[in-house]
Design an enzyme around this catalytic site. Sequence first.
Site, short mmCIF file in Angstrom:
data_model
loop_
_atom_site.label_atom_id
_atom_site.label_comp_id
_atom_site.label_asym_id
_atom_site.label_seq_id
_atom_site.Cartn_x
_atom_site.Cartn_y
_atom_site.Cartn_z
N PHE A 109 4.53 5.58 -12.18
CA PHE A 109 5.75 6.02 -11.50
C PHE A 109 6.03 7.50 -11.69
O PHE A 109 6.78 8.10 -10.93
CB PHE A 109 6.94 5.17 -11.97
CG PHE A 109 7.65 5.73 -13.17
CD1 PHE A 109 7.18 5.52 -14.45
CD2 PHE A 109 8.81 6.48 -13.02
CE1 PHE A 109 7.83 6.03 -15.55
CE2 PHE A 109 9.48 7.00 -14.11
CZ PHE A 109 8.97 6.78 -15.38
N LYS A 110 5.41 8.11 -12.68
CA LYS A 110 5.69 9.53 -12.93
C LYS A 110 5.28 10.41 -11.75
O LYS A 110 5.81 11.50 -11.58
CB LYS A 110 5.02 9.98 -14.22
CG LYS A 110 5.65 9.29 -15.43
CD LYS A 110 5.16 9.83 -16.75
CE LYS A 110 5.98 9.27 -17.90
NZ LYS A 110 5.73 7.84 -18.16
N ASP A 111 4.36 9.91 -10.93
CA ASP A 111 3.97 10.66 -9.73
C ASP A 111 5.16 10.90 -8.80
O ASP A 111 5.21 11.92 -8.12
CB ASP A 111 2.90 9.89 -8.94
CG ASP A 111 1.55 9.87 -9.64
OD1 ASP A 111 1.20 10.87 -10.29
OD2 ASP A 111 0.84 8.86 -9.52
N LEU A 114 6.76 13.92 -10.32
CA LEU A 114 5.93 15.10 -10.61
C LEU A 114 5.25 15.67 -9.36
O LEU A 114 4.97 16.87 -9.31
CB LEU A 114 4.92 14.78 -11.71
CG LEU A 114 5.59 14.79 -13.09
CD1 LEU A 114 4.71 14.13 -14.13
CD2 LEU A 114 5.94 16.22 -13.53
#
Length: 461
Positions: A109-111, A114
Amino acid sequence: MRYISTRGLIQPVSFKDAVMMGLANDGGLLLPEQYPLIPLSMLEDWRELSYPELAFEIISRFADDIPPNDLRILIDRSYATFTTEEITPLVRKNDIYVLELFHGPTLAFKDVALQFLGNLFEYLLKERGQKMNIVGATSGDTGSAAIYGVRGKENINIFILHPHLKTSPVQALQMTTVTDPNVFNIAVRGTFDDCQNMVKAMFSDLSFKEKHALGAVNSINWARVLAQVVYYFYAWLRATDRSRNEVVFSVPTGNFGDIFAGYVAKHMGLPIKKLLLATNENNILTRFINDGDYSLADVVQTASPSMDIQVASNFERYLYYLFDQDPKRVRETFELFAKTGRMEFTNTEKDRVRKEFLSESVNEQDTIATIANFHQETGYLLDPHTAVGVKAAMDLVGPEATAICLATAHPAKFADAVQKAIGEPPPLPPSLQGIERLPSRCQVLDANIDTIRNFIEEKAL
Ligand SMILES: *Cc1c(COP(=O)(O)O)cnc(C)c1O
């Protein structure tokens, strides 16, 4: 919109300045001075919006110093790298909704945040005629998402330290196979703590920091939280109709960034009944919510490593509101915590916390069993982080509410845990097939601050 610090010792700054500042200069975290309120009638009008359109509606209310057309382009570019048109599809499995946040380039989920932050940095650096050298340490997921966020971008170099041979092989390959000239992977002969400590040392060396325009991509950047607010709205709009809107979001939590985005959505008027904060055996936040006990314990290793955290860096943002926006109380609480390893809360505060949050800590055995049972019952594979949230939702959310569980990683990233649960490895998505045969680039260096510093100095922009 202006941004203030939780510690109250800086002048308010603009959105753009807040993004470039990262951590507030007084050591606090930046927050908007007030929140735009979204009335229910407007929510109804948003039901048909695509993910990028919805992202624009929400982000533009906070980023009012970026011209709307520029912001649209930044958002479209950020989500064009996702492999589904829906960006964050919501799927229903039995009584539970799963919000798939893992369709970005690194399958976590960090995409979502970011990809946006990378484009935003590039845009702001160009506008200001500045350069940035991003330096960070990773135990796995954050590093690759940050690298994919800025690969090939102008005026940015990125240096990511990871412990040599101590991440999962897939996690290392996801970083080292990015061979753009602005990406520098450093495998440190040491532990994650060595990496982290050296990064901290470089950031606290103010002359080094300024000389090389060091930048950070950790989850304290307001733009990361902001980008994550969007999918709470997106999921709510898809899981509800007018008649049924009692929603509980279950969020597998480490640094409190993701769940704080849900808290922001709630502040903006999204009808969220409760936020369910799910932890693994590193349960300081669960103890805080259920018993008002926020006291430090040792970090233990689990099958959900991205949640193996004790001191959650975004927690301070919530405390600011819990303390009725009193920065002095925030400062005193952190002073006490630095001295004693614990925080004190009044009974009124403890009650308020329980009104807003539910929480459960899920042990290793139950995490693996949840992957196995859920797979058996629905045919759907959960990654171990998501399984923690699903288990907590099954235990705590009754039939009167709709549970939406945030799926924070693709199961293929955590093959060992999946293998343990279902007796076979997870199928590989296309981006991981044959990844071990791709060209890669990585510098292996000793865990020595001078060695690392010299390497960065040599390659810095
Ligand atoms: C980072 C991460 C988390 C924890 O998110 P926070 O914002 O730190 O609470 C959970 N699951 C996965 C897969 C992650 O990468």
